[in-house]
Design a protein around this motif. Sequence first.
Motif, PDB file in Angstrom:
ATOM      1  N   LEU A   4       0.833  -1.198   0.000  1.00 44.03           N
ATOM      2  CA  LEU A   4       0.000   0.000   0.000  1.00 44.03           C
ATOM      3  C   LEU A   4       0.872   1.255   0.000  1.00 44.03           C
ATOM      4  CD1 LEU A   4      -2.783   1.290   0.101  1.00 44.03           C
ATOM      5  CD2 LEU A   4      -2.700   1.083   2.601  1.00 44.03           C
ATOM      6  N   ALA A   5       1.926   1.253   0.815  1.00 43.31           N
ATOM      7  CA  ALA A   5       2.854   2.393   0.842  1.00 43.31           C
ATOM      8  C   ALA A   5       3.527   2.574  -0.520  1.00 43.31           C
ATOM      9  CB  ALA A   5       3.897   2.198   1.939  1.00 43.31           C
ATOM     10  N   ILE A   6       3.949   1.461  -1.134  1.00 40.79           N
ATOM     11  CA  ILE A   6       4.552   1.531  -2.469  1.00 40.79           C
ATOM     12  C   ILE A   6       3.564   2.129  -3.458  1.00 40.79           C
ATOM     13  CG2 ILE A   6       5.293   0.090  -4.422  1.00 40.79           C
ATOM     14  CD1 ILE A   6       6.695  -1.717  -2.336  1.00 40.79           C
ATOM     15  N   THR A   7       2.317   1.687  -3.393  1.00 48.01           N
ATOM     16  CA  THR A   7       1.282   2.179  -4.303  1.00 48.01           C
ATOM     17  C   THR A   7       1.100   3.686  -4.165  1.00 48.01           C
ATOM     18  OG1 THR A   7       0.123   0.065  -4.297  1.00 48.01           O
ATOM     19  CG2 THR A   7      -1.171   2.010  -4.889  1.00 48.01           C
ATOM     20  N   MET A   8       0.940   4.156  -2.957  1.00 50.53           N
ATOM     21  CA  MET A   8       0.685   5.583  -2.741  1.00 50.53           C
ATOM     22  C   MET A   8       1.885   6.443  -3.131  1.00 50.53           C
ATOM     23  SD  MET A   8      -2.296   5.791  -1.983  1.00 50.53           S
ATOM     24  CE  MET A   8      -3.657   4.864  -1.431  1.00 50.53           C
ATOM     25  N   ILE A   9       3.070   6.031  -2.732  1.00 50.34           N
ATOM     26  CA  ILE A   9       4.270   6.813  -3.049  1.00 50.34           C
ATOM     27  C   ILE A   9       4.540   6.811  -4.540  1.00 50.34           C
ATOM     28  CG2 ILE A   9       6.782   6.910  -2.754  1.00 50.34           C
ATOM     29  CD1 ILE A   9       6.281   5.947   0.161  1.00 50.34           C
ATOM     30  N   ASP A  10       4.380   5.660  -5.196  1.00 44.94           N
ATOM     31  CA  ASP A  10       4.653   5.583  -6.631  1.00 44.94           C
ATOM     32  C   ASP A  10       3.629   6.391  -7.426  1.00 44.94           C
ATOM     33  OD1 ASP A  10       6.131   4.849  -8.859  1.00 44.94           O
ATOM     34  OD2 ASP A  10       5.201   2.885  -9.052  1.00 44.94           O
ATOM     35  N   PHE A  11       2.358   6.366  -7.029  1.00 43.64           N
ATOM     36  CA  PHE A  11       1.354   7.207  -7.692  1.00 43.64           C
ATOM     37  C   PHE A  11       1.735   8.690  -7.586  1.00 43.64           C
ATOM     38  CE2 PHE A  11      -2.466   4.192  -7.647  1.00 43.64           C
ATOM     39  CZ  PHE A  11      -2.539   4.148  -9.032  1.00 43.64           C
ATOM     40  N   ASP A  12       2.232   9.069  -6.416  1.00 40.99           N
ATOM     41  CA  ASP A  12       2.530  10.476  -6.154  1.00 40.99           C
ATOM     42  C   ASP A  12       3.839  10.941  -6.790  1.00 40.99           C
ATOM     43  OD1 ASP A  12       1.910  12.959  -4.978  1.00 40.99           O
ATOM     44  OD2 ASP A  12       3.218  12.532  -3.278  1.00 40.99           O
ATOM     45  N   THR A  13       4.885  10.095  -6.711  1.00 41.99           N
ATOM     46  CA  THR A  13       6.223  10.546  -7.119  1.00 41.99           C
ATOM     47  C   THR A  13       6.816   9.786  -8.301  1.00 41.99           C
ATOM     48  OG1 THR A  13       7.354   9.012  -5.619  1.00 41.99           O
ATOM     49  CG2 THR A  13       6.741  11.177  -4.730  1.00 41.99           C
TER      50      THR A  13
END
Length: 143
Positions: A4-13
């Motif tokens: 989930l953290a990977i998903t959110m960070i990758d979507f953002d950055t």
Amino acid sequence: MILLAITMIDFDTMIIPDGLNIAMLLVSIVLMYVRHMSLLESIIGMFCISVPMILLNVLIAESFGGGDIKLMFVSGIALGWKYSLLAAFIGILLAGSYSIFLLVSKKINKKGHIAFGPYLSIGIFIALSYGSEIISWYLNLMM
């Protein structure tokens, strides 16, 4: 939670931090033992998707980010080769569908990029949670 953290960070950055890939590595090693996976199956799982991604990246510049390749490498330890293939297939289907939507709606052009890590993360989660059921269902379709 790591996925989930990977998903959110990758979507953002559009970057998957190495720290999250290292955390995924530790979880994958534990899962390898919990799932009673052989070392050979885990080793093949590490390379069966990450090596083709590296080769595609060499042939087509910036086709994948380094974080995506590392994610498939470390998750291959927990998934093994069968579930790594399934996770990548699910991720490609999801990312491809979203990319087609973006192209048709003219929100991105052919040279545009999307974050691929979130789709791989979804594929990894589904493969870990329901992989055996999906593979059995698919194989039963063939018979």
